[in-house]
Design a protein around this motif. Sequence first.
Motif, PDB file in Angstrom:
ATOM      1  N   LYS A 264       0.846  -1.193   0.000  1.00  0.00           N
ATOM      2  CA  LYS A 264       0.000   0.000   0.000  1.00  0.00           C
ATOM      3  C   LYS A 264       0.876   1.236   0.000  1.00  0.00           C
ATOM      4  O   LYS A 264       1.912   1.281   0.657  1.00  0.00           O
ATOM      5  N   GLU A 265       0.420   2.211  -0.744  1.00  0.00           N
ATOM      6  CA  GLU A 265       1.119   3.493  -0.778  1.00  0.00           C
ATOM      7  C   GLU A 265       0.121   4.601  -0.517  1.00  0.00           C
ATOM      8  O   GLU A 265      -1.038   4.512  -0.906  1.00  0.00           O
ATOM      9  N   LYS A 266       0.589   5.632   0.157  1.00  0.00           N
ATOM     10  CA  LYS A 266      -0.250   6.807   0.337  1.00  0.00           C
ATOM     11  C   LYS A 266       0.014   7.749  -0.817  1.00  0.00           C
ATOM     12  O   LYS A 266       1.146   8.153  -1.047  1.00  0.00           O
ATOM     13  N   CYS A 279      -9.378   8.268   6.471  1.00  0.00           N
ATOM     14  CA  CYS A 279      -8.605   7.025   6.378  1.00  0.00           C
ATOM     15  C   CYS A 279      -8.189   6.528   7.750  1.00  0.00           C
ATOM     16  O   CYS A 279      -7.953   7.319   8.669  1.00  0.00           O
ATOM     17  N   SER A 281      -5.409   4.909  10.007  1.00  0.00           N
ATOM     18  CA  SER A 281      -3.955   4.776  10.025  1.00  0.00           C
ATOM     19  C   SER A 281      -3.509   3.417  10.535  1.00  0.00           C
ATOM     20  O   SER A 281      -2.375   2.999  10.310  1.00  0.00           O
ATOM     21  N   CYS A 283      -5.476   0.301  10.082  1.00  0.00           N
ATOM     22  CA  CYS A 283      -5.813  -0.675   9.035  1.00  0.00           C
ATOM     23  C   CYS A 283      -5.252  -0.276   7.673  1.00  0.00           C
ATOM     24  O   CYS A 283      -5.238  -1.093   6.750  1.00  0.00           O
ATOM     25  N   GLU A 284      -4.827   0.980   7.570  1.00  0.00           N
ATOM     26  CA  GLU A 284      -4.348   1.529   6.294  1.00  0.00           C
ATOM     27  C   GLU A 284      -5.414   1.342   5.206  1.00  0.00           C
ATOM     28  O   GLU A 284      -5.182   0.741   4.160  1.00  0.00           O
ATOM     29  N   GLU A 285      -6.593   1.862   5.488  1.00  0.00           N
ATOM     30  CA  GLU A 285      -7.724   1.731   4.571  1.00  0.00           C
ATOM     31  C   GLU A 285      -8.419   3.079   4.403  1.00  0.00           C
ATOM     32  O   GLU A 285      -8.384   3.924   5.310  1.00  0.00           O
ATOM     33  N   CYS A 312     -13.688   0.147   8.501  1.00  0.00           N
ATOM     34  CA  CYS A 312     -12.353  -0.452   8.454  1.00  0.00           C
ATOM     35  C   CYS A 312     -12.313  -1.829   9.124  1.00  0.00           C
ATOM     36  O   CYS A 312     -13.176  -2.164   9.937  1.00  0.00           O
ATOM     37  N   TYR A 328      -5.000   5.792   0.634  1.00  0.00           N
ATOM     38  CA  TYR A 328      -4.215   4.577   0.423  1.00  0.00           C
ATOM     39  C   TYR A 328      -4.547   3.990  -0.938  1.00  0.00           C
ATOM     40  O   TYR A 328      -5.702   3.965  -1.355  1.00  0.00           O
ATOM     41  N   SER A 330      -3.799   0.475  -3.268  1.00  0.00           N
ATOM     42  CA  SER A 330      -3.273  -0.896  -3.279  1.00  0.00           C
ATOM     43  C   SER A 330      -2.482  -1.152  -4.549  1.00  0.00           C
ATOM     44  O   SER A 330      -2.964  -0.887  -5.647  1.00  0.00           O
TER      45      SER A 330
END
Length: 435
Positions: A264-266, A279, A281, A283-285, A312, A328, A330
């Motif tokens: 995953k990238e922001k 978003c 932080s 779950c990074e979702e 999330c 985020y 994918s």
Amino acid sequence: MINYMLGVKREDKVWFEITDDQSDRTSAQTQTSSITVYGFYPQESPIHLTIIDTPGYGDTRGAEKDKDIAMSLCKSAEGMNEIHAVCLVMMAHQNRLSDRQIYIFNSVQSLFGRDITENIVLLFTHSTGARPKAALTAVEEAKVKCAVNDKNQPVFFKFDNCQSETADGEDENIQERSWSLSFRGMAGLFKFLDTIKPKTLKMSRDVLQQWKQLEAKIINLQTRVREMEQKQNELKQTQEALDQNKEHITENKSFEYEVEVPCKEKVDIDLSLAYEATCCSVCEENCHYPGCWWARDPSCCEVMKDDHCTVCTKKCHYSKHVKEAKIYESKTRKEKKTYEDLKKEYDDKISDGVSLVQKLEEELQDLEKEEIKLVIEAFDCVETLQMIALNTDSVIILLHIDFLIEKLKEINEPEKAEKLENIKKRVEKENQRVL
């Protein structure tokens, strides 16, 4: 309404009109995309009036635009705790409702809870004074939900507003009759407003919140399903590498293989849309993107319930969420691994008697179970809407229903899939001309 409240009489020869400077707007689009709120609080009248004038739904910009209008309508009602009436306007001589009108009525009704029905009234314009039999039949055939009187007949009021037109002679007599008719209609409407019990907007807000949570869940579901498929692909590539190197494994020799690893990238989003990203932080979702256009901070976001996120994976506290100009995304990257790396990665996950291959199989099964859970969760949200909403056949759901139907079939839930397909067919049939 305003002239009635100010006590304007026909003999006054004065008629107040509302003007709106639209010189800085584009004409046609403005009329179908902006919601106007009129607040009228005259010292001369004991009545304070707020009117939310809804725009035209179903324009050429499609369902996404209709969703924006619905959300704008919700925002326009902020600060209001109750509503006295929802007025549906049509011409008295109409003998049928057009597909567009039915679509508009359904769209507006889908924004409210079931308890609003007895506050919906019909306003018939261009009336001759006679009972609008054709229009009432059209309303009945279209199954428009509205208030009824003690005879179980729809509550309606008649108007023929032509007071702004110049008239003399015979035309003046006609205009006088029209004035009297409209005056009686307005008097009846305000009497209705005095006697009807206003409805709290709590249930309506619950309906809207359920819509927003449903959409957020499905969007999040789509992303997480793709991530699961990426993880499944990585595990399958790992299994293939193990099958191709059985001799090395038997001899306990390390070997190298290549797999596509999910990551995953922001990424930045348009600064003008920064307020639309909520978003997690942890779950990074992306819990609410796009759509969270009014929340000041994550605690106010519509996907939050009891201070926790409904979307999330871990249902984290709102304090673990951020709102910024990033979301985020994918992705996958090719990565070289060794058998030694793999053993270290799974060493603490493997119990006695369980092989590495078995553990990979278990992970694949867990991912499938998680996907099933997410799909059912989204379907349950639709079920909840059917219990509380006045009209759940909203075009909003069509934006994502195909994805949910497909996934329900994949997890062997044909009855649930069929239920959504029936909703889709019904909405598409009613709104065929518009959609």
